[in-house]
Design an enzyme around this catalytic site. Structure first.
Site, short mmCIF file in Angstrom:
data_model
loop_
_atom_site.label_atom_id
_atom_site.label_comp_id
_atom_site.label_asym_id
_atom_site.label_seq_id
_atom_site.Cartn_x
_atom_site.Cartn_y
_atom_site.Cartn_z
N TYR A 27 25.62 -29.70 64.88
CA TYR A 27 24.43 -29.31 65.63
C TYR A 27 24.19 -27.79 65.60
O TYR A 27 23.10 -27.34 65.94
CB TYR A 27 24.54 -29.78 67.09
CG TYR A 27 24.53 -31.27 67.27
CD1 TYR A 27 24.20 -32.13 66.23
CD2 TYR A 27 24.86 -31.84 68.49
CE1 TYR A 27 24.20 -33.50 66.41
CE2 TYR A 27 24.86 -33.20 68.68
CZ TYR A 27 24.53 -34.04 67.63
OH TYR A 27 24.53 -35.40 67.81
N LYS A 56 36.88 -38.00 61.08
CA LYS A 56 36.73 -38.70 59.80
C LYS A 56 37.50 -37.93 58.74
O LYS A 56 36.97 -37.47 57.73
CB LYS A 56 35.24 -38.83 59.42
CG LYS A 56 34.50 -39.89 60.19
CD LYS A 56 34.96 -41.31 59.83
CE LYS A 56 34.49 -41.71 58.45
NZ LYS A 56 34.91 -43.10 58.11
N ASP A 104 34.39 -44.44 63.03
CA ASP A 104 33.79 -45.76 62.89
C ASP A 104 34.68 -46.83 63.49
O ASP A 104 34.19 -47.77 64.13
CB ASP A 104 33.46 -46.06 61.42
CG ASP A 104 34.61 -45.71 60.47
OD1 ASP A 104 35.60 -45.12 60.91
OD2 ASP A 104 34.49 -46.06 59.27
N ASP A 128 28.84 -37.39 70.75
CA ASP A 128 27.50 -37.75 71.17
C ASP A 128 27.28 -39.25 71.00
O ASP A 128 26.83 -39.96 71.92
CB ASP A 128 26.49 -36.96 70.35
CG ASP A 128 25.07 -37.01 70.90
OD1 ASP A 128 24.85 -37.68 71.93
OD2 ASP A 128 24.19 -36.40 70.30
N ASP A 136 27.48 -42.47 74.17
CA ASP A 136 26.37 -43.37 74.47
C ASP A 136 26.78 -44.83 74.29
O ASP A 136 26.33 -45.71 75.04
CB ASP A 136 25.17 -43.05 73.57
CG ASP A 136 24.29 -41.95 74.15
OD1 ASP A 136 24.78 -41.24 75.05
OD2 ASP A 136 23.13 -41.81 73.72
#
Length: 370
Positions: free
Chosen positions: A143, A194, A227, A251, A255
Site C-alpha cells: 500500500y 508467502k 492462502d 487486510d 475481513d
C-alpha cells in the site's frame, strides 16, 4: 471535573457520523457516571474534508491528531467521490494519518459473542467461543511501496505497478507487538506470509523467527502461507489465537475473520504507534465496517463496532480496563436481550435502528454501574 484526556473525533463519511453520535453519548455517560471526563474535539476527514477543505486530510487535522491522546475515527469514502483522481480519493485520509502518526500496528479482534453464534456464516460448533486477534502491519508493504502507478508503454498499452516492500526494522517492530500480545494470551502466534513466491515474504519469515528466538522464546511461533490461512480460518478458526500479517494479507484475512463473527458491524480495531520514553503512544481507533453509503442517513447502521472501538481506546490508550469491560458487557447484554440492527438479525429477535441500539446500551451501562 478536569478533562485531562484529549480525544480527536473524526466521524468521516457515510454512516460514520451516525454511529459516532452514539459513541458521543457513551462519552457523555462516562462523565456523569464514571468520574472521568474527556476533552473532545471534532474534525473532518475523507470525503467530508475534501468537500470543505479540498483535501482528504488537512495539515491542521494531522497536527490536531498528533496533539491528541487518541483519535476516534469513523469511516471514509462513497460514490460521490469515486470519479476523483487516485491522489485525491477519500481513503487517503486514513492512510495519511497512519503514516504521519507512525501507526504501524493494527489490532483487529474477531470475537464471536454467545448471542451472535447463529449469525456466523459457519456452523455454531465451529465458531462458538472464537476469540482471536489479528495484528496487521499498517504503514508498509504494497500500500505504500514505490514505484507505483499506471504507465503507458511504447505499444500504447497501460501497465499498473504496485511494489511490496518491507524493511527489517518495519517487521521487527510489528512482530514485537504480536509476540507481546501472544505472551499475554495463550502464548501462541501464527505468522502469515508467502515466502514460497515472494522475496518480501522470505524476509518476513526470517525476521519474525529471529525476533521470536531472541526475545520471546516462551511464545510458540508457527508460520503459515496466506492462502492456507484463509482456508483454515474458514474451516477451523479456533486453532488460531494471535495472527501476525503484513498490510495486504492482514487486510484480507481480518475481513474474512470478521465474516465468521456474523457482521462487520460488530468489530472494532486499534492502530498503534511506538511508545515514547514516557510510555505515551499515538493511537487511532475505528470500526472495520467502512462507510456503507447504501444505508447512510437511514438510521439503521449498527453502532456497536464504533462503540467497541471506544472501549479499545479506553483499554489501550488510558489503561481503563474496568471501563472498557463495562462497555463490552453492556453491548453483549443488549444482544443477549434480543435487540438487533438489520445486519445481525436472527429469528426471535427485535429489529431496531442506530439510536435505539445506542439507547439500549446506555441503559445496560446504567444497570452495570449501579
Amino acid at each position: 471535573m478536569t478533562a485531562n484526556k484529549k480525544l480527536l473525533v473524526l466521524p468521516g463519511d457515510g454512516i460514520g457520523p451516525e454511529v459516532m453520535r452514539e459513541v458521543r453519548r457513551v462519552v457523555d455517560w462516562m462523565s456523569r457516571r464514571r468520574s472521568v471526563s474527556f476533552q473532545v474535539e471534532e474534525g473532518l476527514v475523507g470525503g467530508a474534508a475534501l468537500d470543505a477543505e479540498g483535501t482528504p486530510c488537512s495539515d491542521e487535522t494531522v497536527e490536531r491528531a498528533k496533539a491528541a491522546d487518541a483519535v476516534l475515527f469513523g469511516s471514509v469514502g462513497g460514490p460521490k467521490w469515486d470519479g476523483l483522481p487516485f491522489d485525491r480519493r477519500p481513503e487517503l485520509g486514513i492512510l495519511r494519518l497512519r503514516q504521519e502518526l507512525g501507526l504501524f500496528a493494527n489490532l483487529r479482534p474477531a470475537t464471536v459473542l454467545d448471542p451472535l453464534v447463529s449469525a456466523s456464516s459457519l456452523k455454531p460448533e465451529v465458531v462458538r467461543g472464537l476469540d482471536l486477534m489479528i495484528v496487521r502491519e499498517s504503514t508498509g508493504g504494497i500500500y505504500f511501496g514505490e514505484p507505483r502507478g499506471i504507465e503507458t508503454g511504447a505499444d500504447g498499452k497501460r501497465r499498473g505497478i504496485d511494489t511490496e516492500v518491507y524493511t527489517e526494522d518495519e517487521i521487527v517492530r510489528v512482530a514485537r507487538v504480536a509476540f507481546e500480545l501472544a505472551r499475554g494470551r495463550s502464548g501462541k502466534l501464527t505468522s502469515i506470509d508467502k515466502a514460497n513466491v515472494m522475496q518480501s515474504g522470505r524476509l518476513w519469515r526470517a525476521v519474525v523467527g529471529e525476533v521470536g528466538k531472541a526475545e520471546f522464546p516462551d511464545v510458540q511461533l508457527s508460520n503459515m502461507y496466506a492462502d492456507n490461512c484463509a482456508m483454515q480460518l474458514a474451516s477451523n478458526p479456533r486453532q488460531f489465537d494471535v495472527i501476525l500479517a503484513g498490510n495486504l494479507f492482514g487486510d484480507l484475512l481480518s475481513d474474512l475473520a470478521a465474516a465468521l463473527t456474523g457482521s462487520l458491524g460488530m468489530l472494532p480495531s486499534a492502530t498503534l504507534g511506538a511508545p515514547d520514553a514516557a510510555g505515551r503512544r499515538h493511537a487511532l481507533y475505528e470500526p472495520i465496517h467502512g462507510s456503507a453509503p447504501d444505508i447512510a442517513g437511514k438510521g439503521i447502521a449498527n453502532p456497536c463496532a464504533q462503540i467497541l472501538s471506544f472501549a479499545m481506546l479506553l483499554r489501550w490508550s488510558f489503561g481503563m480496563e474496568e471501563d472498557a469491560r463495562l462497555i463490552e458487557q453492556a453491548v453483549e447484554k443488549v444482544l443477549a436481550g434480543g435487540l438487533r440492527t438489520a445486519d445481525i438479525m436472527a429469528a426471535g429477535t427485535a429489529r431496531v435502528g442506530t439510536s435505539v441500539m445506542g439507547e439500549a446500551i446506555l441503559r445496560e451501562l446504567d444497570k452495570l454501574a449501579a
